[in-house]
Write a protein that holds these residues in place. Structure first.
Motif, short mmCIF file in Angstrom:
data_model
loop_
_atom_site.label_atom_id
_atom_site.label_comp_id
_atom_site.label_asym_id
_atom_site.label_seq_id
_atom_site.Cartn_x
_atom_site.Cartn_y
_atom_site.Cartn_z
N ASP A 63 -15.55 1.39 13.61
CA ASP A 63 -15.86 2.63 12.87
C ASP A 63 -14.61 3.49 12.72
O ASP A 63 -14.38 4.09 11.67
CB ASP A 63 -16.96 3.41 13.60
CG ASP A 63 -18.33 2.73 13.49
OD1 ASP A 63 -18.48 1.85 12.62
OD2 ASP A 63 -19.22 3.08 14.28
N GLY A 64 -13.81 3.55 13.79
CA GLY A 64 -12.58 4.32 13.72
C GLY A 64 -11.60 3.73 12.72
O GLY A 64 -10.99 4.45 11.91
N LEU A 65 -11.45 2.41 12.75
CA LEU A 65 -10.55 1.74 11.81
C LEU A 65 -11.04 1.91 10.37
O LEU A 65 -10.25 2.16 9.45
CB LEU A 65 -10.46 0.25 12.14
CG LEU A 65 -9.61 -0.16 13.33
CD1 LEU A 65 -9.70 -1.66 13.54
CD2 LEU A 65 -8.15 0.24 13.13
N GLU A 66 -12.35 1.78 10.19
CA GLU A 66 -12.90 1.89 8.84
C GLU A 66 -12.66 3.28 8.26
O GLU A 66 -12.34 3.43 7.08
CB GLU A 66 -14.39 1.59 8.86
CG GLU A 66 -15.04 1.64 7.49
CD GLU A 66 -16.52 1.35 7.54
OE1 GLU A 66 -17.29 2.16 6.97
OE2 GLU A 66 -16.91 0.32 8.12
N SER A 67 -12.80 4.30 9.09
CA SER A 67 -12.57 5.66 8.63
C SER A 67 -11.13 5.83 8.15
O SER A 67 -10.88 6.44 7.10
CB SER A 67 -12.87 6.64 9.77
OG SER A 67 -12.59 7.96 9.38
N MET A 69 -9.18 3.40 7.08
CA MET A 69 -9.01 2.59 5.88
C MET A 69 -9.57 3.31 4.65
O MET A 69 -8.99 3.27 3.57
CB MET A 69 -9.69 1.23 6.06
CG MET A 69 -8.97 0.31 7.03
SD MET A 69 -9.85 -1.26 7.26
CE MET A 69 -9.66 -1.99 5.63
N LEU A 70 -10.72 3.99 4.82
CA LEU A 70 -11.32 4.71 3.70
C LEU A 70 -10.39 5.81 3.20
O LEU A 70 -10.22 6.01 1.99
CB LEU A 70 -12.66 5.31 4.12
CG LEU A 70 -13.86 4.37 4.07
CD1 LEU A 70 -15.07 5.00 4.77
CD2 LEU A 70 -14.23 4.01 2.63
N GLU A 71 -9.78 6.53 4.13
CA GLU A 71 -8.85 7.59 3.74
C GLU A 71 -7.65 7.02 2.98
O GLU A 71 -7.19 7.59 1.99
CB GLU A 71 -8.38 8.35 4.98
CG GLU A 71 -9.43 9.27 5.57
CD GLU A 71 -9.96 10.28 4.56
OE1 GLU A 71 -9.14 10.95 3.89
OE2 GLU A 71 -11.20 10.38 4.41
N THR A 72 -7.15 5.87 3.46
CA THR A 72 -6.02 5.24 2.78
C THR A 72 -6.43 4.76 1.39
O THR A 72 -5.68 4.91 0.41
CB THR A 72 -5.49 4.06 3.61
OG1 THR A 72 -5.08 4.54 4.89
CG2 THR A 72 -4.30 3.40 2.93
N MET A 73 -7.62 4.16 1.29
CA MET A 73 -8.11 3.69 -0.01
C MET A 73 -8.17 4.84 -1.02
O MET A 73 -7.77 4.69 -2.18
CB MET A 73 -9.49 3.07 0.15
CG MET A 73 -9.51 1.72 0.84
SD MET A 73 -11.22 1.15 1.07
CE MET A 73 -10.94 -0.50 1.71
N LYS A 74 -8.68 5.98 -0.56
CA LYS A 74 -8.80 7.12 -1.47
C LYS A 74 -7.43 7.70 -1.80
O LYS A 74 -7.19 8.14 -2.92
CB LYS A 74 -9.71 8.18 -0.85
CG LYS A 74 -11.16 7.72 -0.75
CD LYS A 74 -12.04 8.71 -0.01
CE LYS A 74 -13.48 8.20 0.08
NZ LYS A 74 -14.36 9.11 0.86
N ARG A 75 -6.52 7.70 -0.82
CA ARG A 75 -5.18 8.23 -1.05
C ARG A 75 -4.43 7.42 -2.11
O ARG A 75 -3.63 7.97 -2.88
CB ARG A 75 -4.39 8.24 0.26
CG ARG A 75 -3.04 8.94 0.15
CD ARG A 75 -2.26 8.82 1.43
NE ARG A 75 -2.80 9.63 2.49
CZ ARG A 75 -2.48 10.92 2.71
NH1 ARG A 75 -1.61 11.52 1.91
NH2 ARG A 75 -3.00 11.59 3.70
N ILE A 76 -4.68 6.11 -2.16
CA ILE A 76 -3.98 5.29 -3.16
C ILE A 76 -4.80 5.11 -4.44
O ILE A 76 -4.41 4.38 -5.34
CB ILE A 76 -3.59 3.90 -2.61
CG1 ILE A 76 -4.82 3.09 -2.20
CG2 ILE A 76 -2.62 4.04 -1.47
CD1 ILE A 76 -4.51 1.65 -1.91
N GLY A 77 -5.97 5.79 -4.51
CA GLY A 77 -6.69 5.85 -5.77
C GLY A 77 -7.65 4.72 -6.06
O GLY A 77 -7.93 4.44 -7.23
N LEU A 78 -8.19 4.06 -5.02
CA LEU A 78 -9.17 3.02 -5.29
C LEU A 78 -10.42 3.63 -5.92
O LEU A 78 -11.07 4.50 -5.33
CB LEU A 78 -9.56 2.29 -3.99
CG LEU A 78 -8.91 0.91 -3.83
CD1 LEU A 78 -7.42 1.08 -3.59
CD2 LEU A 78 -9.53 0.14 -2.69
#
Length: 719
Positions: A63-67, A69-78
């Protein structure tokens, strides 16, 4: 992160080409890496913790890793469907994996058998051939003196695995090797164990390696496995599941491979049975997860049939459209190398459980109906009655599936298989599978195998295979090397657009690329240039209609050519083409030459209103189309500029431009660029500022551009 951003470019491109796009966001949360991460995070060992507690810790760690990863995904515009994100460890997904297993079991495509398997004692489980890597590792080739029983003559055998002498069942020599013809059919006595084995000729032996005499053990490598099968040899299990030698090793029982090898070499030397040793590099099978050398151990596992499907899989591989096409051969080569069915059971815990119970009376397996999520290691079977003897007491299987059993049905999961048949008919096969080249023989192969078995069709029509990120020296990134680059500081420093533009323009699609902060900084400089050009153009009003001058027609001709190239790149999902074409056009042609040429005209300095309007129209037209062409690659900045200047609606709701201006004026490009550079060179040599006057004639070939060039360079021309 680089590859994920290019996957987003695929989705944005497809939308701007007019397609409806399903872009699911999923997290692969099963398998050995999860367990290793959890063990390291909590400083525990899986086998030392109650299974239920360890599973709980795995979920929390993920859950911690996924959180993050989600922030990174949004930061790069997925631009994916975050609201419907899925996880391979969620009950719904695991239920689907188990349902597909039950379906294939009922169709006779799954069976259980005891066979030699790749085994990683560090991971404590069987691993498939696709998870085995090979490395050239330094080792010792030991020349050991055996004895031929019938002649009492020595027979020297070179081996890298002297600790397996205890499991030797045969010595083979090449039939054409004259050195050994006289001992065909005789017997060699094993040193230390004083046991005899037959000496046989066999064509697989390379006479030039070692002494040309080879001992066949159970099991040093897959040559041993094949010969044991071919010749029907009785196996001797010398290696235990804990990575230590068994009781058959005699004085070496309980030792690790390394310990046993060192001790038996010392004992053989003491007995005068070592002729010599050599240092060599030996091609060694390594577990891709733990990096530990694997052993081959007979184990009882479940297998999914694939040998019967290889011909069909090759047909499907030839029909799928690969981007780039060269990676099709990687898949075909892998399919051509497969010699065994896929072992799908694992002795791990954080993965989908195998939904099988066994009758405590007769041992017959009980397979439940599909539709629920089963955990046989802790739950009783639903309404379990043995079909063989009628007994009602069962013992659940404690094993789990290979994680690729889950990942291989992702195309089915996202398209509604077994859940929404109406949507499934529309969405399956999916259009494109984007992935890295390192998992062609796993995710790509297993997806085609499983989905074809279940649906009769391939899971996708296109396969987009990305290259791998390397460090600045071109070395593969590994935590053990300390050369892994954390993307977060890079993203914070330069932003998602610069990161995306860098990785799109770093290498042509399918090629490996080097991760370099300096190159990312270079991408940031380009975007800063585009931002500044946009600010300059924004200072002028937009003109709807204008009578274009030759300079305007020239830059629109260049724009038309660039747009044509970019659209080709986008249709091929090769973002290197639009990224590099636009960078070169904006920096080397538009900003450096056209913008400088029309500045005086745009400001109305010595030009008519109509000529001024032509400059405004052209500047905005070029900028507008450059923004559109860049939108799939750098979504944030271009959307901001677009909304500030051209529309309240997002640029990502627009179509990629189809530009129709004549490209005839491109014939002037080389002369224009050369003339401008010549003027700048002369001014530099004379220590003149760019705005200073200079006496120079405009070449006759550039007469149509005379007025713009004179104003641009403050030229004094002779009548």
């Amino acid at each position: 992160v680089a590859q994920y951003s290019q996957i987003d470019m695929i989705a944005r491109t497809a939308r701007m080409l007019g397609n409806q796009v399903l872009f699911p966001i999923g997290f692969d949360r099963n398998g050995l890496p999860v367990e290793i991460y959890t063990e390291n995070l909590y400083k525990i060992k899986m086998r030392d913790v109650p299974r239920e507690r360890f599973i709980e810790l795995c979920g929390t760690a993920l859950d911690g890793l996924e959180s993050e990863m989600l922030e990174t995904m949004k930061r790069i515009g997925l631009s994916g469907d975050y609201a419907s994100k899925y996880r391979t460890d969620q009950e719904e997904y695991r239920k689907l994996t188990q349902a597909t297993f039950i379906e294939l079991w009922n169709r006779g495509l799954i069976y259980e058998a005891t066979r030699p398997n790749n085994y990683c004692h560090e991971c404590g489980t069987t691993i498939a051939d696709a998870e085995v890597q090979y490395e050239e590792l330094p080792t010792r080739l030991v020349y050991v003196r055996f004895k031929v029983r019938e002649t009492d003559q020595p027979l020297v055998i070179a081996t890298t695995r002297p600790e397996l002498i205890c499991s030797c069942q045969l010595v083979i020599v090449n039939p054409s090797d004259d050195r050994y013809v006289a001992i065909h059919g005789k017997h060699a006595i094993l040193p230390v164990y004083d046991r005899e084995v037959e000496i046989k000729p066999h064509p697989s032996v390379r006479p030039e390696f070692g002494t040309g005499a080879v001992m066949i053990c159970s099991y040093g490598d897959y040559t041993d496995v094949l010969l044991f099968r071919e010749l029907g040899l009785p196996e001797t299990i010398a290696m235990g599941l804990d990575g230590r030698l068994t009781q058959v090793a005699g004085p070496y029982q309980g030792l690790t491979v390394t310990e046993a090898r060192a001790k038996i070499v010392r004992d053989l030397e003491a007995a005068g049975l070592i002729v010599r040793t050599e240092s060599i590099n030996h091609r060694t099978p390594i577990c891709s997860r733990s990096g530990t050398p694997i052993e081959i151990i007979p184990m009882k596992e479940y297998y999914l049939k694939q040998l019967d499907s290889l011909g069909k899989l090759k047909q499907l591989a030839r029909k799928i459209i690969f981007h780039p096409d060269a990676h099709r051969q990687v898949l075909l080569d892998w399919i051509g190398s497969i010699t065994i069915d896929w072992p799908i059971s694992r002795r791990r815990v954080y993965a989908t459980e195998i939904p099988v119970w066994y009758c405590r009376n007769c041992g017959r397996p009980f397979i439940p109906p599909a539709g629920a999520y089963y955990q046989p290691w802790k739950d009783a079977p639903p309404n379990g009655v043995c079909a063989g003897c009628g007994f009602t007491e069962f013992e659940g299987d404690t094993r789990t599936f290979d994680t690729w059993m889950d990942s291989s049905i992702s195309a089915l999961k996202i398209s509604g298989y077994k859940r929404d048949q109406k949507f499934f008919r529309v969405a399956y096969p999916t259009t494109i599978r984007p992935q890295g080249k390192d998992i062609v023989r796993t995710w790509l192969h297993y997806s085609i195998l499983r989905c074809h078995q279940l649906t009769g069709r391939a899971p996708f029509t296109h396969a987009w295979i990305g290259g791998l990120g390397m460090d600045e020296q071109g070395q593969a990134m590994h935590k053990s090397k300390g050369n892994v680059v954390d993307p977060e500081p890079i993203l914070q420093k330069y932003g998602g657009d610069a990161f995306r533009f860098w990785n799109a323009s770093e290498a042509t699609h399918g090629s490996d690329f080097r991760c370099s902060e300096a190159r990312i900084a270079g991408a940031h400089k380009f975007l800063t240039k585009l931002w500044n050009v946009s600010r300059f153009i924004s200072s002028f009003p937009q003109a709807k209609n204008a009578k274009l001058l030759p300079s305007d027609k020239w830059i629109l001709a260049e724009l038309s050519a660039i747009a044509e190239h970019c659209n080709r790149g986008y249709r091929e999902f090769n973002f290197f083409i639009p990224a590099t074409e636009i960078r070169d056009f904006v920096w080397e042609t538009f900003a450096s030459h056209y913008v400088e040429m029309v500045k005086p005209r745009a400001y109305g300095q010595g030009f008519s209103n109509a000529e001024q309007r032509a400059a405004w129209y052209t500047l905005h037209t070029v900028l507008k189309n450059v923004l559109l062409l860049l939108a799939p690659v750098t979504p944030f900045m271009v959307d901001h500029i677009w909304k500030q200047l051209y529309s309240k609606k997002s640029i990502h709701l627009q179509k990629l431009p189809r530009i129709v201006w004549s490209k005839a004026s491109r014939r002037y490009t080389d002369r224009l660029v050369a003339f401008n550079r010549e003027v700048w060179k002369v001014k530099e040599e004379r220590n003149l500022a760019l705005r200073d006057s200079l006496e120079m004639q405009v070449p006759k070939a550039l007469a149509p551009f005379q007025e713009d060039l004179v104003r641009m360079h403050s030229l004094i021309t002779k009548p």
